[in-house]
Design a protein around this motif. Structure first.
Motif, short mmCIF file in Angstrom:
data_model
loop_
_atom_site.label_atom_id
_atom_site.label_comp_id
_atom_site.label_asym_id
_atom_site.label_seq_id
_atom_site.Cartn_x
_atom_site.Cartn_y
_atom_site.Cartn_z
N GLU A 23 1.54 2.59 14.37
CA GLU A 23 1.32 3.98 13.95
C GLU A 23 2.42 4.84 14.53
OE1 GLU A 23 -2.00 4.81 17.44
OE2 GLU A 23 -2.58 3.80 15.57
N LEU A 24 2.67 5.96 13.85
CA LEU A 24 3.72 6.86 14.30
C LEU A 24 3.42 7.32 15.73
CD1 LEU A 24 4.12 8.77 10.99
CD2 LEU A 24 6.02 7.70 12.23
N ASP A 66 0.84 -1.20 0.00
CA ASP A 66 0.00 0.00 0.00
C ASP A 66 0.87 1.25 0.00
OD1 ASP A 66 -1.67 2.10 0.59
OD2 ASP A 66 -2.75 1.06 2.18
N PRO A 67 0.75 2.09 -1.03
CA PRO A 67 1.60 3.30 -1.11
C PRO A 67 1.29 4.31 0.00
CG PRO A 67 -0.04 3.28 -2.88
CD PRO A 67 -0.15 1.96 -2.19
N ASN A 68 0.20 4.12 0.72
CA ASN A 68 -0.08 5.01 1.85
C ASN A 68 0.57 4.55 3.13
OD1 ASN A 68 -1.76 6.86 0.41
ND2 ASN A 68 -3.30 5.22 0.33
N GLU A 69 1.30 3.44 3.03
CA GLU A 69 1.98 2.90 4.22
C GLU A 69 3.49 2.92 4.02
OE1 GLU A 69 -1.21 -0.40 5.88
OE2 GLU A 69 0.41 -1.04 4.57
N LEU A 70 4.19 3.03 5.13
CA LEU A 70 5.64 2.94 5.11
C LEU A 70 6.06 1.64 5.79
CD1 LEU A 70 6.39 6.61 6.21
CD2 LEU A 70 6.89 5.63 3.96
N ASP A 74 -0.33 12.58 8.01
CA ASP A 74 -0.55 13.89 7.38
C ASP A 74 0.45 14.88 7.96
OD1 ASP A 74 -2.57 12.84 5.97
OD2 ASP A 74 -4.14 13.45 7.38
N GLY A 75 1.03 15.65 7.08
CA GLY A 75 1.88 16.75 7.55
C GLY A 75 3.26 16.34 8.02
#
Ligand code: 5AD
Length: 446
Positions: free
Chosen positions: A444-445, A399-403, A419-420
């Motif tokens: 999650e971060l 998923d490109p929205n995940e690192l 975001d941000g």
């Protein structure tokens, strides 16, 4: 000059089988060839030279290469001037079988001949109709002064030791890679500094029994001590250490430096003293357990992985039970599990009949895989709720929205981009783990 010898514009494709040492050797060959004017081919189709860098540690690895070679014959038929080479451990082990079974192979070269690769390729490209063979082992060759062509990323390999002197009775490595020798420390530092300058954040030091490293009066702990101050390198890993080559000084060095990662691959091979003795591992089960205790006492959060062989000659149900027991009591984070594969030249192949039925080997392997899967699942579950520093490797494949990235203790972590916050490969970020599968942490971060 590249143009004068006709290599300018020629493209090479290197395919690698086996261990990290082989991946590093492929980068070394890539470097040698880049210096002579070759560039990398993006695909097999566009290659002028295809090199298959091989592994000989188990028969299956060699079978796969023969399969691959017969597939590649297609490319030779389409493009007769294509040079097809077999390099590495299997070239050393099976040079005759390769030229018999795959007579269309142009080049067979062993792990100590990579410096001569351009000249050998020239020879193979010329009028020579017989394959060009160079499998001479050279106990002095450590490839000093060469610069590997490294794949881009956050981490790079640096080979600090070549060959092996252990002669475990099952293992072909000393026969195909020759005697153990350490790379001079100044050369290792040059390589690590080069990684740092080019933006790599992590180095993995490679050697067959990496912690037996010695060069003059510098031992492995000293070497680590010299690498720690290199700016830009945030993480230091090494593989594979040999159990009897741990010293209190090395354990203390690992414990004292945050940069040295809290993960060790510690091949046990078996939990039975009788098997360990027959394998000539030079330690008992009790000594292995003591080592694990000492390491865990010094670095309480350290992750451990291991290698296990089932079905070694003479392995009884009781020996096998002892291996299961070792795995249950040590609780490795993960493990590489193998069926014994007889290798020619080794002590075992000459003296110990390969007497465990294939079916029994298969059953035992299935059992330890199931056991390790359940242990890994529990270990990974125990990480949920914790926050860990992750070296970001890039976007997750799914998923490109995940690192994704790795913890210091070598676990893959996947987490959503925020975001941000502009986070890139090579950044160190704190991630709170919220869930897991048996091989991946999700978070999650923080
Ligand atoms: N058969 C099966 N496994 C082997 N290994 C090495 N030699 C053999 C063999 N003959 C395994 C060992 C080693 C790992 C790299 O491969 O577990 O640690």
């Amino acid at each position: 000059m590249p143009e004068a010898d006709g290599t300018l514009g020629k493209k090479v494709f290197i395919e690698t089988y086996g261990c990290q040492m082989n991946l590093a050797d492929s980068e070394l060959m890539g470097g040698v060839l880049a210096d002579t004017g070759y560039s990398s081919a993006e695909s097999l189709e566009e290659a002028d030279v295809i090199l298959i860098n091989t592994c000989a540690v188990r028969e299956r690895a060699e079978d796969r290469v023969f399969g691959r070679l017969s597939h590649l014959l297609r490319f030779k038929n389409d493009k007769p001037e294509l040079v097809l080479g077999v390099t590495g451990c299997m070239a050393e082990h099976l040079r005759d079988k390769i030229t018999d079974q795959a007579p269309y192979v142009d080049l067979v070269i062993g792990p100590d001949a990579y410096r001569r690769l351009p000249a050998l390729l020239d020879k193979a490209t010329g009028e020579a109709r017989d394959p060009v063979i160079d499998v001479k082992l050279d106990k002095a060759e450590v490839y000093e002064g060469l610069t590997p062509k490294r794949k881009p990323g956050v981490g790079g390999w640096v080979t600090v030791q070549r060959g092996c002197d252990k002669f475990c009775t099952f293992c072909i490595v000393p026969f195909v890679r020759g005697r153990e020798r350490g790379v001079p420390p100044h050369e290792i530092l040059r390589q690590v500094e080069n990684l740092a300058e080019r933006g790599y954040k992590e180095v993995t030091l490679l050697g067959q029994t990496v912690n037996s490293y010695r060069y003059e009066d510098v031992d492995f702990a000293d070497l680590l001590e010299q690498i720690v101050p290199i700016e830009g390198i945030e993480r230091i890993r090494f593989t594979s250490p040999y159990p009897t080559d741990f010293t209190p000084k090395l354990i203390e060095t690992i414990a004292r430096h945050d940069k040295i990662c809290n993960y060790l691959h510690l091949p046990a091979q078996s939990g039975s003293n009788r098997m360990l003795d027959e394998m000539r591992r030079q330690y008992t089960r009790e000594e292995y357990d003591q080592l694990v205790d000492d390491i865990r006492a010094a670095v309480p959060d350290i992750a451990l992985s291991t290698d296990i062989i089932v079905g070694f000659p003479g392995e009884t149900e009781e020996d096998f039970e002892q291996t299961m027991e070792l795995m249950e009591s040590t609780r490795f984070d993960f493990a590489y599990l193998f069926k014994y594969s007889e290798r020619s030249n080794t002590y075992a192949s000459r003296n110990l009949p390969d007497d465990i039925d294939e079916e029994v080997k298969g059953e035992r392997l299935k059992k330890i895989i199931a056991l390790q899967e359940s242990i890994s699942a529990e270990v990974f579950k125990s990480k949920v709720g914790g926050t860990y520093t992750v070296l970001v490797e890039g976007e997750s494949r799914r998923d490109p929205n995940e690192l994704c990235g790795r913890t210091g203790d070598f676990k893959t972590v996947v987490f959503p981009k925020a975001d941000g916050r502009d986070i890139e490969a090579g950044d160190l970020v704190d991630v709170k783990v919220t869930d897991c599968t048996s091989h991946t942490l999700l978070g999650e971060l923080a």
